[in-house]
Design a protein around this motif. Structure first.
Motif, short mmCIF file in Angstrom:
data_model
loop_
_atom_site.label_atom_id
_atom_site.label_comp_id
_atom_site.label_asym_id
_atom_site.label_seq_id
_atom_site.Cartn_x
_atom_site.Cartn_y
_atom_site.Cartn_z
N PHE A 76 2.78 1.76 8.79
CA PHE A 76 3.08 0.34 8.58
C PHE A 76 2.94 -0.45 9.88
O PHE A 76 2.33 -1.53 9.91
N LEU A 77 3.49 0.09 10.96
CA LEU A 77 3.41 -0.61 12.24
C LEU A 77 1.98 -0.69 12.75
O LEU A 77 1.59 -1.69 13.37
N ARG A 78 1.18 0.32 12.46
CA ARG A 78 -0.23 0.28 12.85
C ARG A 78 -0.96 -0.83 12.10
O ARG A 78 -1.75 -1.59 12.69
N ILE A 79 -0.71 -0.96 10.81
CA ILE A 79 -1.33 -2.02 10.02
C ILE A 79 -0.85 -3.39 10.49
O ILE A 79 -1.64 -4.33 10.65
N LYS A 80 0.45 -3.49 10.76
CA LYS A 80 1.00 -4.76 11.23
C LYS A 80 0.38 -5.19 12.56
O LYS A 80 -0.02 -6.35 12.73
N ASP A 81 0.28 -4.25 13.49
CA ASP A 81 -0.32 -4.57 14.79
C ASP A 81 -1.79 -4.93 14.66
O ASP A 81 -2.29 -5.83 15.35
N GLY A 82 -2.50 -4.24 13.77
CA GLY A 82 -3.91 -4.54 13.57
C GLY A 82 -4.13 -5.94 13.02
O GLY A 82 -5.01 -6.68 13.48
N PRO A 93 -10.26 -15.31 10.75
CA PRO A 93 -10.16 -15.88 9.39
C PRO A 93 -8.75 -16.33 9.07
O PRO A 93 -7.77 -15.89 9.67
N LYS A 94 -8.66 -17.22 8.11
CA LYS A 94 -7.37 -17.81 7.76
C LYS A 94 -6.38 -16.76 7.23
O LYS A 94 -5.17 -16.90 7.42
N HIS A 95 -6.90 -15.74 6.51
CA HIS A 95 -5.96 -14.76 5.96
C HIS A 95 -5.34 -13.89 7.06
O HIS A 95 -4.30 -13.27 6.83
N ILE A 156 -9.14 -5.05 3.69
CA ILE A 156 -10.58 -4.85 3.47
C ILE A 156 -11.36 -5.12 4.75
O ILE A 156 -12.28 -4.37 5.12
N ASP A 157 -11.01 -6.20 5.46
CA ASP A 157 -11.74 -6.54 6.69
C ASP A 157 -11.48 -5.53 7.80
O ASP A 157 -12.38 -5.21 8.58
N LEU A 158 -10.24 -5.03 7.89
CA LEU A 158 -9.90 -4.13 8.98
C LEU A 158 -10.40 -2.70 8.75
O LEU A 158 -10.92 -2.06 9.67
N TYR A 159 -10.25 -2.20 7.53
CA TYR A 159 -10.49 -0.78 7.28
C TYR A 159 -11.58 -0.51 6.25
O TYR A 159 -11.80 0.65 5.91
N GLY A 160 -12.22 -1.56 5.76
CA GLY A 160 -13.24 -1.34 4.74
C GLY A 160 -14.41 -0.52 5.23
O GLY A 160 -14.88 0.40 4.55
N ARG A 161 -14.89 -0.81 6.42
CA ARG A 161 -16.04 -0.08 6.94
C ARG A 161 -15.72 1.36 7.28
O ARG A 161 -16.62 2.21 7.31
#
Length: 336
Positions: A76-82, A93-95, A156-161
């Motif tokens: 969770f903290l990794r996703i939050k920091d990213g 981007p706005k999101h 999707i933008d962070l981890y999609g690729r």
């Protein structure tokens, strides 16, 4: 003259009063309910959330966090920091910018990044309505929808690729070595199977076409290919009708790249023979294709018995993955 003027005034007043009595009363204009302001005290809710899970001495330990949100706290903290680090980049981007804590029109601090992400995770974990957790996170329903929508776009933008893609040549080599080490199958790309996902909120008009007789309730067939580390790099679902694994496979795009000859290099060698493509482990309902390896339905000798036993054991990868996906329903039945 004065008497005549007074008489005319009296006659005019009486005429007006008679017309007012004869005319129907004017209908009162409908009074709409004014917009109601609810002071949810988001600052106190943010402090409570911090003390519950993220402070130096949180109220609930890490295992409770994992059980309630279906992920470990460090993830969770990794996703939050990213998300937060990407939001401060140029032309973000706005999101991404949405998850920053900003001032509102009154100069008050808005929701924290923790509140916004926890709001999205609560909806994804429990699959409930957007306003059911208003008492805890203190967030209106519309804001919750915005949080969920922006969170999915950020993921999707962070981890999609990295994760939402088909294997590259490097991934294929890693899958080969891992499956050969763990299961003894050289050239194995993964295990393929289907599962029925219960559709609780299926529209009434669609229930007949998504309900199969042996289930009795609307379901969606999910086809997935999973590796030993539960990486789902192929998923296909949404077909209407009473389907089985073969129906879904015939419409699946799994082998489209193979037909177009655009797959990553995946040749391997066994006993001096070079095979151009890898294969998937499947159960007995699947067709006899060269890319699908099944066990023997009636093994007649010891080598076939041993192969069928090892094949069934290796196929537990995809079944274990389905069990993890369905585990959130068991979490809902467990007292928090």
């Amino acid at each position: 003259m004065e008497f005549l003027a007074a008489s005319l005034d009296l006659l005019f007043d009486s005429t007006l009063s008679e017309e007012a009595e004869e005319s129907p009363p004017r209908r009162n204009r409908v009074q709409r309910n004014p917009r109601r302001f609810i002071n949810r005290d988001r600052e106190a809710a943010g402090l409570l959330l911090w003390n519950d899970y993220f402070s130096q001495n949180p109220t609930y330990p890490d295992n409770v966090f994992k059980r309630r949100f279906q992920m470990r706290k460090y993830l969770f903290l990794r996703i939050k920091d990213g998300i937060l680090n990407h939001s401060y980049t140029n032309n973000a981007p706005k999101h991404f910018v949405f998850f920053q804590q900003r001032l509102d029109a009154l100069g008050r601090l808005g929701f924290t990044t923790y509140q916004k992400i926890i709001c999205a995770l609560r909806q994804l974990t429990y699959g409930t309505s957007a306003d059911i957790f208003d008492e805890y996170i203190k967030m209106a329903e519309k804001t919750r929808y915005v949080c969920l929508n922006n969170f999915c776009k950020c993921i999707i933008d962070l981890y999609g690729r990295e994760y939402l893609r088909k294997p590259t040549a490097t991934d294929v080599a890693r899958l080969y070595s891992t499956h050969e080490e763990k299961h003894g199958f050289k050239g194995m790309l993964g295990s393929i199977d289907c599962m029925h996902w219960a559709w609780k909120n299926c529209p009434v008009g669609w229930k007949c076409q998504y309900t199969r007789g042996d289930h009795g309730h609307p379901t969606i067939m999910l086809e997935a290919v999973a590796s030993y580390d539960m990486w789902i790099w192929h998923s296909f679902f949404g077909m209407a009708g009473s389907n089985n694994d073969i129906n879904v496979l015939n419409h699946s795009p799994l082998f489209d790249s193979l037909k177009k000859d655009t797959t990553a290099p995946s040749s391997f060698e066994v006993n001096g023979h070079v095979y151009p493509f890898g294969y998937y482990l499947a159960d007995g309902i699947y067709p006899d294709w060269t890319t699908l390896i099944k066990g023997y339905s009636t093994p007649i000798d010891e080598p076939r018995v041993k192969f069928t036993r090892f094949q069934a054991s290796a196929r537990k990868d995809v079944e274990r993955t389905f069990g993890v996906l369905q585990g959130r329903f068991a979490i809902l039945k467990t007292p928090a």
